[in-house]
Design an enzyme around this catalytic site. Structure first.
Site, mmCIF file in Angstrom:
data_model
loop_
_atom_site.group_PDB
_atom_site.id
_atom_site.type_symbol
_atom_site.label_atom_id
_atom_site.label_comp_id
_atom_site.label_asym_id
_atom_site.label_seq_id
_atom_site.Cartn_x
_atom_site.Cartn_y
_atom_site.Cartn_z
ATOM 1 N N THR A 51 0.824 -1.209 0.000
ATOM 2 C CA THR A 51 0.000 0.000 0.000
ATOM 3 C C THR A 51 0.863 1.267 0.000
ATOM 4 O OG1 THR A 51 -0.272 -0.075 2.404
ATOM 5 C CG2 THR A 51 -1.985 -1.127 1.085
ATOM 6 N N ASN A 52 2.045 1.185 0.604
ATOM 7 C CA ASN A 52 2.949 2.347 0.515
ATOM 8 C C ASN A 52 3.445 2.528 -0.916
ATOM 9 O OD1 ASN A 52 3.714 3.805 3.178
ATOM 10 N ND2 ASN A 52 3.517 1.644 3.752
ATOM 11 N N LEU A 112 19.021 -5.986 4.264
ATOM 12 C CA LEU A 112 20.064 -5.824 3.239
ATOM 13 C C LEU A 112 21.448 -5.917 3.877
ATOM 14 C CD1 LEU A 112 18.369 -2.840 1.380
ATOM 15 C CD2 LEU A 112 18.579 -5.183 0.516
ATOM 16 N N ASN A 156 13.668 4.072 4.168
ATOM 17 C CA ASN A 156 12.730 3.058 4.647
ATOM 18 C C ASN A 156 11.632 3.719 5.461
ATOM 19 O OD1 ASN A 156 11.770 0.409 5.369
ATOM 20 N ND2 ASN A 156 12.768 0.633 7.370
ATOM 21 N N HIS A 158 9.147 2.999 8.743
ATOM 22 C CA HIS A 158 9.026 2.107 9.893
ATOM 23 C C HIS A 158 7.802 2.507 10.726
ATOM 24 C CE1 HIS A 158 10.381 -0.716 12.899
ATOM 25 N NE2 HIS A 158 10.091 0.189 13.809
HETATM 26 C C1 GRF Z 1 4.264 -0.677 6.674
HETATM 27 O O1 GRF Z 1 3.448 -0.557 7.791
HETATM 28 C C2 GRF Z 1 5.668 -0.263 6.979
HETATM 29 O O2 GRF Z 1 5.765 0.620 8.035
HETATM 30 C C3 GRF Z 1 6.346 -1.544 7.350
HETATM 31 O O3 GRF Z 1 5.716 -2.524 6.579
HETATM 32 C C4 GRF Z 1 4.393 -2.129 6.253
HETATM 33 C C5 GRF Z 1 4.224 -2.307 4.775
HETATM 34 O O4 GRF Z 1 2.906 -2.156 4.345
HETATM 35 N N1 GRF Z 1 7.760 -1.421 7.144
HETATM 36 P P1 GRF Z 1 2.585 -2.087 2.784
HETATM 37 O O5 GRF Z 1 3.214 -3.315 2.146
HETATM 38 O O6 GRF Z 1 3.169 -0.821 2.248
HETATM 39 O O7 GRF Z 1 1.097 -2.129 2.687
#
Ligand code: GRF
Length: 186
Positions: A15-16, A91, A105, A107
């Site tokens: 989703t990001n 990594l 990244n 988090h």
């Molecule tokens: C996010 O909550 C991010 O903070 C963590 O993993 C999750 C990934 O979600 N590192 P998506 O795959 O972007 O939906």
């Protein structure tokens, strides 16, 4: 504007990634997503790459091989920045050094608090009143690189891991795009 070339690494729902792609369709957004890398064949995020006709690579192999192949691709495609978005592999130091200062990244906690996994469970267990998300540079130590942006949310007594995840992820989408804008602003 000449956009920087980005590669987004994912392992899951993506989703990001989806949110970064959406932002990048804005003419003024500083990056273009030119490649998506997944180490998980079933990662839903691959569907977003397909939907927006972005080249993607799925590769599930040991870390050394994975990094060797991906490194070649990144060079070939002249990638300027790597955005980790739910990428669950760590990594190697060598890989991070090779892309020094160009890997970021997201988090799901207010770093430096709650590095690592299961952040929502731990935040609730310790009765935190606030949590949030952090976009940071990746260095050789887990979740420890320089912070670019944090977004904070309050926790109420009805929250559980599910509601917290939802709220934090909502902030993540805004945080990631703001962080990318911030990095490339003059
Ligand atoms: C996010 O909550 C991010 O903070 C963590 O993993 C999750 C990934 O979600 N590192 P998506 O795959 O972007 O939906």
């Amino acid at each position: 504007m000449v956009k920087k070339k980005a590669c987004v690494f994912i392992s899951g729902s993506g989703t990001n990634l989806q949110s970064i792609i959406k932002s990048s369709r804005d003419y003024n957004f500083p990056i273009k997503v030119c490649l998506v890398v997944s180490n998980n064949k079933k990662a839903k995020g691959i569907l977003f790459a397909k939907k927006f006709s972005i080249p993607y690579i799925y590769l599930n192999t040991n870390r050394q091989k994975f990094e060797k192949i991906i490194f070649q691709k990144l060079i070939e495609k002249k990638i300027d920045i790597i955005c980790l978005a739910g990428f669950m592999k760590i990594l190697s130091k060598k890989f991070v050094r090779n892309f020094k200062g160009n890997i970021i990244n997201i988090h799901p906690s207010l770093l430096p608090k709650y590095k690592g996994l299961n952040t929502f469970q731990r935040v609730l267990k310790f009765n935190e009143k606030f949590t949030g998300c952090t976009v940071h540079y990746v260095n050789e130590k887990l979740d420890s690189g320089k912070i670019i942006i944090k977004r904070k949310i309050p926790i109420n007594n009805k929250d559980n891991t599910y509601t917290l995840k939802k709220k934090v992820q909502f902030e993540e989408y805004k945080a990631y795009s703001s962080a990318i804008r911030k990095i490339f602003q003059n």
